[in-house]
Design a protein around this motif. Sequence first.
Motif, PDB file in Angstrom:
ATOM      1  N   GLY A  88       0.786  -1.288  -0.058  1.00  0.00           N
ATOM      2  CA  GLY A  88       0.094  -0.027   0.107  1.00  0.00           C
ATOM      3  C   GLY A  88       0.844   1.364  -0.155  1.00  0.00           C
ATOM      4  O   GLY A  88       1.882   1.286  -0.416  1.00  0.00           O
ATOM      5  N   SER A 123      -5.501   1.783   1.535  1.00  0.00           N
ATOM      6  CA  SER A 123      -4.440   1.298   2.075  1.00  0.00           C
ATOM      7  C   SER A 123      -4.790   1.324   3.672  1.00  0.00           C
ATOM      8  O   SER A 123      -5.590   2.040   4.143  1.00  0.00           O
ATOM      9  N   LEU A 154      -2.375  -2.725   1.067  1.00  0.00           N
ATOM     10  CA  LEU A 154      -3.256  -2.214   0.109  1.00  0.00           C
ATOM     11  C   LEU A 154      -4.320  -3.200   0.642  1.00  0.00           C
ATOM     12  O   LEU A 154      -4.218  -4.402   0.889  1.00  0.00           O
ATOM     13  N   ASP A 187      -7.392  -6.735  -5.150  1.00  0.00           N
ATOM     14  CA  ASP A 187      -6.885  -5.452  -4.528  1.00  0.00           C
ATOM     15  C   ASP A 187      -7.803  -4.090  -4.531  1.00  0.00           C
ATOM     16  O   ASP A 187      -8.701  -4.083  -5.597  1.00  0.00           O
ATOM     17  N   TYR A 188      -7.648  -3.179  -3.824  1.00  0.00           N
ATOM     18  CA  TYR A 188      -8.529  -1.888  -3.693  1.00  0.00           C
ATOM     19  C   TYR A 188      -8.329  -1.400  -5.273  1.00  0.00           C
ATOM     20  O   TYR A 188      -7.389  -1.332  -5.900  1.00  0.00           O
TER      21      TYR A 188
END
Length: 268
Positions: A88, A123, A154, A187-188
């Motif tokens: 992140g 994050s 992250l 993941d974001y």
Amino acid sequence: TNAGGNPNADYIAKWDGTNWSALRSNGNGNGSLNQAVYTLGLVSNKSYVGGRFTDVNNNGTVLNTADYIAAIEVLPMYDLTVNTAGTGSGTVTATGINCPGDCSEPYVADTSVTLTATPSTGSTFTGWSGACTGTGSCVVPMTAAQSVTATFTLQTFALTVSTAGNGSGTVTGTGISCPVDCTETYDYNTSVTLTATPTTGSTFTGWSGACTGTGPCVVSMTAAQSVTATFTLQTFALTVSKAGNGSGTVGCPGACSEIGSASCRERV
């Protein structure tokens, strides 16, 4: 006098590699001298100054007896170095530090430096290493050169897919092949494209949840998401007609057309 263009650095000046500044000068500030300095000697952590001064300003108190030789304590400086790590992102701040960007700063010995970790959107701050540990407040005592690493991770979110309706079909995407594998973690801020494919005899009739309509389904993974694809069984008309010079019935008496009825097909 006037070292480096600094009008206050008239008697003792300090060069830090970039700029001149007043270290002890002309009696106008704390720890300053009121006349010219001719000699400077260092013993351990003290600096001995000789000159024509008649007063020494010692942190606001004038020492009239320190007329010709004064001792100035010189405290050592230690560097604090900050690093960031992980999948992140985020920032670490303190007096003189704003990392990434400005990640190192010298501090006077025994200074306590408080570092603050702030994760970026998407994050999570997951901990300190080096001079600090854990996820709480990081206070670094500068008794020596120190280094600290802040780890940012992250965020990940689950996408759950399901199917509905009296028909059948599959929904596919990266890591998804439903009905079999209907959940995947991303993941974001990942964009996931889902494709609905009806099996023979069925029709895809629409999305619900994170997508709507019957067009392409693109899901932005900024949070946990769910999507349902509806498949509908196709129906077809069977029409019966009679011919010949005789008479009789076929299948459904009184009706010569039936749509999608299993019972009618059996009678026919």
